[in-house]
Structures are given as C-alpha cells and as structure tokens.
Scaffold this motif. Sequence first.
Motif, mmCIF file in Angstrom:
data_model
loop_
_atom_site.group_PDB
_atom_site.id
_atom_site.type_symbol
_atom_site.label_atom_id
_atom_site.label_comp_id
_atom_site.label_asym_id
_atom_site.label_seq_id
_atom_site.Cartn_x
_atom_site.Cartn_y
_atom_site.Cartn_z
ATOM 1 N N GLU A 11 38.889 31.555 34.592
ATOM 2 C CA GLU A 11 37.912 31.753 33.358
ATOM 3 C C GLU A 11 37.858 33.053 32.915
ATOM 4 O OE1 GLU A 11 34.030 30.295 34.639
ATOM 5 O OE2 GLU A 11 34.922 28.405 35.511
ATOM 6 N N ARG A 12 38.072 33.344 31.677
ATOM 7 C CA ARG A 12 37.747 34.582 31.085
ATOM 8 C C ARG A 12 36.230 34.847 31.105
ATOM 9 N NH1 ARG A 12 40.812 37.218 25.939
ATOM 10 N NH2 ARG A 12 40.176 39.368 26.299
ATOM 11 N N ASP A 13 35.972 36.239 31.470
ATOM 12 C CA ASP A 13 34.729 36.810 31.184
ATOM 13 C C ASP A 13 34.660 38.107 30.813
ATOM 14 O OD1 ASP A 13 32.002 37.333 31.712
ATOM 15 O OD2 ASP A 13 31.928 37.736 33.909
ATOM 16 N N GLY A 14 34.785 38.334 29.544
ATOM 17 C CA GLY A 14 34.837 39.614 28.791
ATOM 18 C C GLY A 14 36.241 40.344 28.927
ATOM 19 N N ASP A 15 36.246 41.353 29.374
ATOM 20 C CA ASP A 15 37.646 41.778 29.820
ATOM 21 C C ASP A 15 38.384 41.529 31.047
ATOM 22 O OD1 ASP A 15 37.487 43.265 27.294
ATOM 23 O OD2 ASP A 15 36.752 45.188 28.113
ATOM 24 N N GLU A 16 37.843 40.811 31.895
ATOM 25 C CA GLU A 16 38.171 40.376 33.121
ATOM 26 C C GLU A 16 38.166 38.724 33.293
ATOM 27 O OE1 GLU A 16 36.696 43.523 36.530
ATOM 28 O OE2 GLU A 16 35.067 42.141 35.782
ATOM 29 N N TYR A 17 38.895 38.485 34.291
ATOM 30 C CA TYR A 17 39.131 37.061 34.702
ATOM 31 C C TYR A 17 38.406 36.677 35.969
ATOM 32 C CZ TYR A 17 42.378 37.020 30.822
ATOM 33 O OH TYR A 17 42.941 37.258 29.564
ATOM 34 N N VAL A 18 37.944 35.686 35.953
ATOM 35 C CA VAL A 18 37.290 34.993 37.221
ATOM 36 C C VAL A 18 38.181 34.024 37.901
ATOM 37 C CG1 VAL A 18 35.260 34.049 38.528
ATOM 38 C CG2 VAL A 18 35.096 35.766 36.509
ATOM 39 N N LEU A 19 38.700 34.064 39.138
ATOM 40 C CA LEU A 19 39.170 33.323 39.841
ATOM 41 C C LEU A 19 38.369 32.732 41.018
ATOM 42 C CD1 LEU A 19 41.228 35.733 39.127
ATOM 43 C CD2 LEU A 19 42.734 34.829 40.510
ATOM 44 N N HIS A 20 38.354 31.330 41.029
ATOM 45 C CA HIS A 20 37.949 30.449 41.809
ATOM 46 C C HIS A 20 38.968 29.905 42.656
ATOM 47 C CE1 HIS A 20 34.706 30.822 38.646
ATOM 48 N NE2 HIS A 20 33.856 31.147 39.716
ATOM 49 N N ILE A 21 38.887 30.008 44.115
ATOM 50 C CA ILE A 21 39.912 29.205 44.871
ATOM 51 C C ILE A 21 39.146 28.506 45.876
ATOM 52 C CG2 ILE A 21 41.619 29.849 46.432
ATOM 53 C CD1 ILE A 21 41.978 32.538 45.066
ATOM 54 N N GLU A 22 39.246 27.359 45.961
ATOM 55 C CA GLU A 22 38.552 26.387 46.833
ATOM 56 C C GLU A 22 39.562 25.891 47.872
ATOM 57 O OE1 GLU A 22 36.219 22.178 46.435
ATOM 58 O OE2 GLU A 22 36.136 23.384 44.804
ATOM 59 N N ASP A 23 38.997 25.838 48.958
ATOM 60 C CA ASP A 23 39.760 25.433 50.166
ATOM 61 C C ASP A 23 39.485 23.861 50.485
ATOM 62 O OD1 ASP A 23 37.620 25.192 51.908
ATOM 63 O OD2 ASP A 23 38.064 27.111 52.803
ATOM 64 N N GLU A 24 40.326 23.407 51.320
ATOM 65 C CA GLU A 24 40.152 21.884 51.897
ATOM 66 C C GLU A 24 38.543 21.555 52.374
ATOM 67 O OE1 GLU A 24 42.973 21.290 54.844
ATOM 68 O OE2 GLU A 24 42.749 23.086 55.819
ATOM 69 N N ASP A 25 37.996 22.478 52.850
ATOM 70 C CA ASP A 25 36.616 22.376 53.219
ATOM 71 C C ASP A 25 35.706 22.214 52.451
ATOM 72 O OD1 ASP A 25 37.522 21.994 55.743
ATOM 73 O OD2 ASP A 25 37.310 24.172 56.216
ATOM 74 N N GLY A 26 36.017 22.674 50.879
ATOM 75 C CA GLY A 26 35.080 23.144 49.972
ATOM 76 C C GLY A 26 34.410 24.429 49.706
ATOM 77 N N ASP A 27 34.941 25.245 50.585
ATOM 78 C CA ASP A 27 34.654 26.709 50.337
ATOM 79 C C ASP A 27 35.294 27.309 49.311
ATOM 80 O OD1 ASP A 27 32.796 26.584 52.718
ATOM 81 O OD2 ASP A 27 34.573 26.950 54.169
ATOM 82 N N THR A 28 34.366 28.217 48.393
ATOM 83 C CA THR A 28 35.127 28.777 47.206
ATOM 84 C C THR A 28 35.030 30.316 47.406
ATOM 85 O OG1 THR A 28 34.495 26.832 45.871
ATOM 86 C CG2 THR A 28 35.129 28.782 44.841
ATOM 87 N N LEU A 29 36.174 31.147 47.166
ATOM 88 C CA LEU A 29 36.386 32.430 47.049
ATOM 89 C C LEU A 29 36.487 32.814 45.582
ATOM 90 C CD1 LEU A 29 36.872 35.232 48.337
ATOM 91 C CD2 LEU A 29 39.219 34.705 48.171
ATOM 92 N N GLU A 30 35.591 33.714 45.168
ATOM 93 C CA GLU A 30 35.276 33.966 43.747
ATOM 94 C C GLU A 30 35.941 35.443 43.510
ATOM 95 O OE1 GLU A 30 31.938 32.671 40.958
ATOM 96 O OE2 GLU A 30 31.845 34.900 40.824
ATOM 97 N N LEU A 31 36.858 35.538 42.811
ATOM 98 C CA LEU A 31 37.407 37.193 42.713
ATOM 99 C C LEU A 31 37.569 37.317 41.217
ATOM 100 C CD1 LEU A 31 40.641 36.390 45.209
ATOM 101 C CD2 LEU A 31 38.457 37.778 45.501
ATOM 102 N N THR A 32 37.581 38.689 40.741
ATOM 103 C CA THR A 32 37.458 39.331 39.464
ATOM 104 C C THR A 32 38.939 39.845 39.493
ATOM 105 O OG1 THR A 32 36.889 41.178 39.788
ATOM 106 C CG2 THR A 32 35.389 39.520 39.051
ATOM 107 N N ALA A 33 39.871 39.781 38.324
ATOM 108 C CA ALA A 33 41.068 40.374 38.141
ATOM 109 C C ALA A 33 41.238 40.651 36.850
ATOM 110 C CB ALA A 33 42.262 39.175 38.482
ATOM 111 N N SER A 34 41.971 41.716 36.616
ATOM 112 C CA SER A 34 42.435 42.323 35.269
ATOM 113 C C SER A 34 43.651 41.417 34.640
ATOM 114 C CB SER A 34 42.788 43.817 35.254
ATOM 115 O OG SER A 34 44.009 43.841 36.096
#
Length: 68
Positions: A11-34
């Motif tokens: 998802e775009r959030d201003g000048d950055e992007y937010v990545l959501h990576i969900e694994d098989e257990d439903g745990d989600t890692l949220e990262l920002t990236a340019s």
Amino acid sequence: MAKALSRFTIERDGDEYVLHIEDEDGDTLELTASFEQLDLISESLEEHLAFDADDPDLLGDDEEEEEE
C-alpha cells in the motif's frame, strides 16, 4: 525454519510504501520501503523468475497446461 508465504500486499503511504507479509500461521510482518527499494525488489524478482521459468520442476500443473 522458513515459513510459507500466505499473503503479500503493498500500500502507498505518502512517499513510502507499506508491505504486509503474512505467513502460513497468520503472523504479519509490516515493513516500509521507498520507491527505489521496491524497484530493486522488482528487478530481483524478474531476474529470478526469468531464470527459473525454464525449470520444469518449478512449474505448477496449471502453468504446464497453459504452455501446451
């Protein structure tokens, strides 16, 4: 041990992007990236997919049927 990828969103959030990576257990890692970082990820994915596309062991049944 590595977990299987279940879902991936960007998802775009201003000048950055937010990545959501969900694994098989439903745990989600949220990262920002340019934009530049996403571009590097995209290039890397394209290189790996182009190289691996010729490996029949990596193709799923659906992909093999589409090629016929």
